[in-house]
Scaffold this motif. Structure first.
Motif, PDB file in Angstrom:
ATOM      1  N   UNK A 129       0.874  -0.742  -0.021  1.00 53.53           N
ATOM      2  CA  UNK A 129       0.285  -0.168  -0.456  1.00 53.53           C
ATOM      3  C   UNK A 129       0.826   1.679   0.112  1.00 53.53           C
ATOM      4  N   UNK A 130       0.267   2.657  -0.392  1.00 53.11           N
ATOM      5  CA  UNK A 130       0.839   3.788   0.193  1.00 53.11           C
ATOM      6  C   UNK A 130       0.166   4.693   0.921  1.00 53.11           C
ATOM      7  N   UNK A 131       0.958   5.045   1.591  1.00 56.78           N
ATOM      8  CA  UNK A 131       0.484   6.152   2.941  1.00 56.78           C
ATOM      9  C   UNK A 131       0.978   7.441   2.687  1.00 56.78           C
ATOM     10  N   UNK A 132       0.183   8.234   2.907  1.00 56.32           N
ATOM     11  CA  UNK A 132       0.612   9.706   3.008  1.00 56.32           C
ATOM     12  C   UNK A 132       0.727  10.424   4.623  1.00 56.32           C
ATOM     13  N   UNK A 133       1.524  10.955   5.087  1.00 60.24           N
ATOM     14  CA  UNK A 133       1.222  12.114   6.275  1.00 60.24           C
ATOM     15  C   UNK A 133       1.630  13.542   6.251  1.00 60.24           C
ATOM     16  N   UNK A 134       0.787  14.506   6.146  1.00 61.36           N
ATOM     17  CA  UNK A 134       1.087  16.007   6.032  1.00 61.36           C
ATOM     18  C   UNK A 134       1.426  16.481   7.787  1.00 61.36           C
ATOM     19  N   UNK A 135       2.478  17.349   7.931  1.00 62.13           N
ATOM     20  CA  UNK A 135       2.682  17.714   9.463  1.00 62.13           C
ATOM     21  C   UNK A 135       1.769  18.117   9.970  1.00 62.13           C
ATOM     22  N   UNK A 136       1.427  17.828  11.290  1.00 67.97           N
ATOM     23  CA  UNK A 136       0.347  17.512  12.109  1.00 67.97           C
ATOM     24  C   UNK A 136      -0.135  16.921  12.328  1.00 67.97           C
ATOM     25  N   UNK A 137      -0.601  15.945  11.291  1.00 71.76           N
ATOM     26  CA  UNK A 137      -1.807  15.268  10.516  1.00 71.76           C
ATOM     27  C   UNK A 137      -1.484  13.289  10.894  1.00 71.76           C
ATOM     28  N   UNK A 138      -2.405  12.545  11.069  1.00 72.63           N
ATOM     29  CA  UNK A 138      -2.881  11.151  10.901  1.00 72.63           C
ATOM     30  C   UNK A 138      -1.913  10.910  10.185  1.00 72.63           C
ATOM     31  N   UNK A 139      -1.054   9.338   9.721  1.00 72.09           N
ATOM     32  CA  UNK A 139      -0.604   8.703   8.859  1.00 72.09           C
ATOM     33  C   UNK A 139      -1.916   8.048   8.428  1.00 72.09           C
ATOM     34  N   UNK A 140      -2.529   8.615   6.592  1.00 77.34           N
ATOM     35  CA  UNK A 140      -3.763   8.392   6.132  1.00 77.34           C
ATOM     36  C   UNK A 140      -3.655   6.815   5.010  1.00 77.34           C
ATOM     37  N   UNK A 141      -4.154   5.937   4.466  1.00 74.16           N
ATOM     38  CA  UNK A 141      -4.464   5.325   3.983  1.00 74.16           C
ATOM     39  C   UNK A 141      -4.104   5.466   2.676  1.00 74.16           C
ATOM     40  N   UNK A 142      -4.157   5.605   1.402  1.00 74.31           N
ATOM     41  CA  UNK A 142      -3.972   6.278  -0.325  1.00 74.31           C
ATOM     42  C   UNK A 142      -4.779   5.224  -0.851  1.00 74.31           C
ATOM     43  N   UNK A 143      -3.475   4.035  -0.851  1.00 72.13           N
ATOM     44  CA  UNK A 143      -4.655   3.291  -1.762  1.00 72.13           C
ATOM     45  C   UNK A 143      -3.294   1.563  -1.438  1.00 72.13           C
TER      46      UNK A 143
END
Length: 127
Positions: A35-49
């Motif tokens: 899978x691919x995930x992303x995490x922006x500053x100050x936010x939780x890591x989230x699943x993308x695909x």
């Protein structure tokens, strides 16, 4: 030991495209999903695909459906994420991951079922 190395991040303007790559080494034949995930500053890591390795079935977060495409090249032991029409709010560190848990095939992308992670590649989208 599974190792994942992401590449392809960079800076683009809104509406632009990037293709992320994840080189995989080590034994993953008992794994279920990548899978691919992303995490922006100050936010939780989230699943993308995510892609289910057995069938090749894919699943996307609602926010990226129709714009992102996850794919895998078995011969190259690589995972890809084609991202089109990028938005400024998608600026984040992007990570690839491998799951050896069957729950990863559910229609939700949970970070807690992924047990191998790369170091990430930064994507910055400017307006």
């Amino acid at each position: 030991q599974v190792q994942l190395v992401e590449s392809g991040g960079g800076s683009v303007q809104a509406g632009g495209s990037l293709r992320l790559s994840c080189a995989v080494s080590g034994y993953i034949y008992s794994s279920y999903c990548m899978g691919w995930f992303r995490q922006a500053p100050g936010k939780e890591r989230e699943g993308v695909a995510r892609i289910y390795l057995g069938t090749g079935g894919t699943f996307y977060a609602d926010s990226v459906k129709g714009r992102f495409t996850i794919s895998r090249d078995n011969a190259k032991n690589s995972l890809y994420l084609q991202m089109n029409n990028l938005k400024p709010e998608e600026t984040a560190m992007y990570y690839c991951a491998v799951s050896s848990r069957s729950e990863c095939a559910n229609r939700v992308i949970r970070t807690d079922v992924y047990n191998y992670w790369g170091q990430g590649t930064q994507v910055t989208v400017s307006s």
